[in-house]
Design an enzyme around this catalytic site. Structure first.
Site, mmCIF file in Angstrom:
data_model
loop_
_atom_site.group_PDB
_atom_site.id
_atom_site.type_symbol
_atom_site.label_atom_id
_atom_site.label_comp_id
_atom_site.label_asym_id
_atom_site.label_seq_id
_atom_site.Cartn_x
_atom_site.Cartn_y
_atom_site.Cartn_z
ATOM 1 N N ASP A 288 0.712 -1.218 -0.121
ATOM 2 C CA ASP A 288 -0.039 -0.092 -0.072
ATOM 3 C C ASP A 288 0.887 1.089 -0.114
ATOM 4 O O ASP A 288 1.864 1.123 0.906
ATOM 5 C CB ASP A 288 -0.976 -0.130 1.286
ATOM 6 C CG ASP A 288 -1.934 1.200 1.048
ATOM 7 O OD1 ASP A 288 -3.088 0.934 0.508
ATOM 8 O OD2 ASP A 288 -1.843 2.094 1.860
ATOM 9 N N GLU B 293 -4.888 2.682 -4.246
ATOM 10 C CA GLU B 293 -3.316 2.631 -4.018
ATOM 11 C C GLU B 293 -2.807 1.237 -3.396
ATOM 12 O O GLU B 293 -1.556 1.285 -3.082
ATOM 13 C CB GLU B 293 -2.752 3.785 -3.216
ATOM 14 C CG GLU B 293 -3.290 3.787 -1.684
ATOM 15 C CD GLU B 293 -4.645 4.217 -1.488
ATOM 16 O OE1 GLU B 293 -4.937 4.643 -0.216
ATOM 17 O OE2 GLU B 293 -5.349 4.222 -2.282
#
Length: 511
Positions: A388, A431
């Site tokens: 992430d 993301e």
């Protein structure tokens, strides 16, 4: 005697004067009462139509100086109407009391009311409302209630504005994520890019809804184009199959026709041979036999030539028909190959993330389930990794969504360059990325994952002439016996959460 008369006259005069004074005083009192009654009747105006009519007659009679005895029936009617009106007023007062109490209790349930306002409302309902004696007493209560309602409305509007300020960025993010998942070509791709820029620049829910409608319209148009293309292919395929069918039917009919002709010709030749044999046996001289044989041989020669010609025509027709069939089959194979290639391209695009060009969530799910099935059969080492981007929202907020998109593209390329050929990297959403590392234990994966994290950290990002360091948090786990795909993924996700919670830019292992 005269003295007594004077005294009597004097007393009479005094009595007359006293009476005049009393009559004047009484007249003034009557006028005052009449005026008061007229004014009082006006104060009741508008309460009831029938009462208004009676009071109007009463005022008219008073102004004309009608005898009170003549007014008695009218006064009795007015008193009766006033009594009914009093009962109605009491009923209305009770209803008003109930309505105010209900409205007040609803207001008490409003979240976000200031403490002072809430205390004022409680005092109004518990004390002031119970002290009301007349309908007019409700006026200040209602004024206060309206004031509290205004405050409650302002609180609601404030909460709504706050919710809108939270909802708008969330809607924009979801729309951008959806737009990034769409893979189009040419004009459609340019249109989607323009919509994404519009989403990044707007802060209006209405504009976001308009952008969503435009995206839906592009998707619908693309689906329509694909459907028309598929229909055209099916029409073309059907025509080719129909032509192929006609060729096969024509070949079959030609073969049947030729078979009949061959059979007729063979029977004729066979008959002539049988006849020749019989005549040869019956011949009485060489000369007659020779003439007979010459004639029959000529006839047989013609039939054999005809048979040879027929066979040649049959071969040529078959060659032509087979050539036509081969041509049509070749055309069919070519069309099927092109459509198969197109379907493969469409499937490839459907499994590709439009922004990063990495495999998307659907591709990951497919590969993940496949690898998990292999693990359940072989029980070989297998590491699952969740990655992430740290503080990604602040990149979008400070530098715009286009900067965020560019960041994801650069990181995606760096991730691809940092893994083995046998590994599988995909964009999971937003993301977040996921990495499958078959044939590798989590202990052996630690070093390459740390190297991957450092590689991302060392990328020289620059936004608006400002250097920005971007990092990633990484969570990893290894498949275990008894796992399900969901259990394994949750374990890797928990490891990522620990990495985030412990300061980000870290690798955490959940073994």
């Amino acid at each position: 005697m005269s003295g007594q008369l004077e005294v009597l006259n004097k007393k009479l005069k005094q009595a007359i004067d006293t009476r005049k004074v009393l009559e004047t005083a009484r007249k003034q009192q009557v006028d005052t009462l009449t005026n008061f009654a007229a004014k009082l009747s006006l104060s009741c105006k508008g309460m009831d139509i029938e009462l208004d009519n009676r009071l109007a007659k009463f005022r008219s009679a008073l102004s004309k100086g009608v005898d009170f005895e003549n007014l008695a029936p009218l006064i009795a009617e007015i008193l009766s109407l006033l009594k009914n009106q009093e009962a109605q007023q009491l009923s209305h007062q009770r209803e008003l009391h109930t309505s105010v109490l209900t409205a007040g209790k609803l207001l008490q349930k409003t979240k976000g009311l200031p403490d002072d306002t809430r205390r004022m409302l409680r005092h109004l309902l518990d004390h002031q409302l119970n002290e009301i004696q007349s309908t007019n007493d409700f006026i200040p209560i209602l004024n206060k209630l309206v004031s509290i309602y205004n405050q409650a409305l302002n609180v609601k509007l404030s909460v709504k504005n706050t919710e809108d300020s939270i909802t708008q960025p969330r809607l924009a993010k979801e729309l951008l994520t959806l737009a990034n998942d769409l893979v189009f070509e040419d004009e459609a791709a340019d249109n989607v890019k323009a919509i994404k820029n519009k989403i990044s620049e707007t802060d209006s829910v209405e504009d976001l809804l308009t952008s969503a409608i435009e995206i839906i319209r592009i998707v619908a148009t693309n689906i329509s184009d694909e459907r028309q293309s598929a229909q055209s292919f099916l029409v073309s395929l059907n025509q080719t199959l129909e032509d192929l069918h006609h060729s096969i039917v024509a070949t079959s009919k030609h073969s049947e026709s030729m078979s009949t002709e061959f059979e007729t010709l063979n029977k004729r030749i066979e008959s002539k041979i049988v006849n020749l044999t019989k005549q040869t046996q019956d011949a009485t001289s060489i000369s007659s036999l020779k003439a007979l044989v010459d004639n029959e041989l000529k006839s047989l020669s013609h039939d054999l030539i005809a048979k040879e010609r027929l066979e040649q025509e049959d071969r040529q027709a078959l060659i032509k028909n087979f050539h036509d069939i081969n041509t049509r089959v070749g055309s069919l194979e070519s069309k099927l190959s092109k459509y198969k290639k197109r379907l493969h391209e469409q499937r490839f695009k459907s499994l590709l993330d439009g922004l990063t060009k990495l495999p998307n969530r659907a591709a990951f799910d497919e590969r993940f389930n496949h690898e998990f099935h292999l693990f359940s059969v072989q029980e070989s080492d297998f590491t699952l990794v969740v990655i992430d981007v740290d503080h990604f929202k602040s990149i979008n907020d400070q530098y715009g969504h286009s900067a965020g998109d560019k960041t994801l593209q650069v990181i995606a390329k760096a991730l691809q360059m940092s893994i083995r050929k046998s590994d599988f990297i995909a964009r999971y959403g937003g993301e977040e990325f996921v990495l499958l590392m078959p044939g590798m234990s989590v202990e052996h994966a630690t070093a390459p994952l740390e190297k991957l994290r450092q590689a991302i950290k060392s990328i020289p990002f620059k936004f608006k002439n400002k250097s920005v360091q971007i990092t990633v948090s990484v969570g990893a786990t290894q498949f275990k016996k008894g796992d399900t795909p969901l259990i394994a993924f949750d374990r890797a996700d928990d490891a990522l959460y620990k990495a985030k919670k412990s300061g980000r830019d870290k690798l955490c292992i959940n073994s």
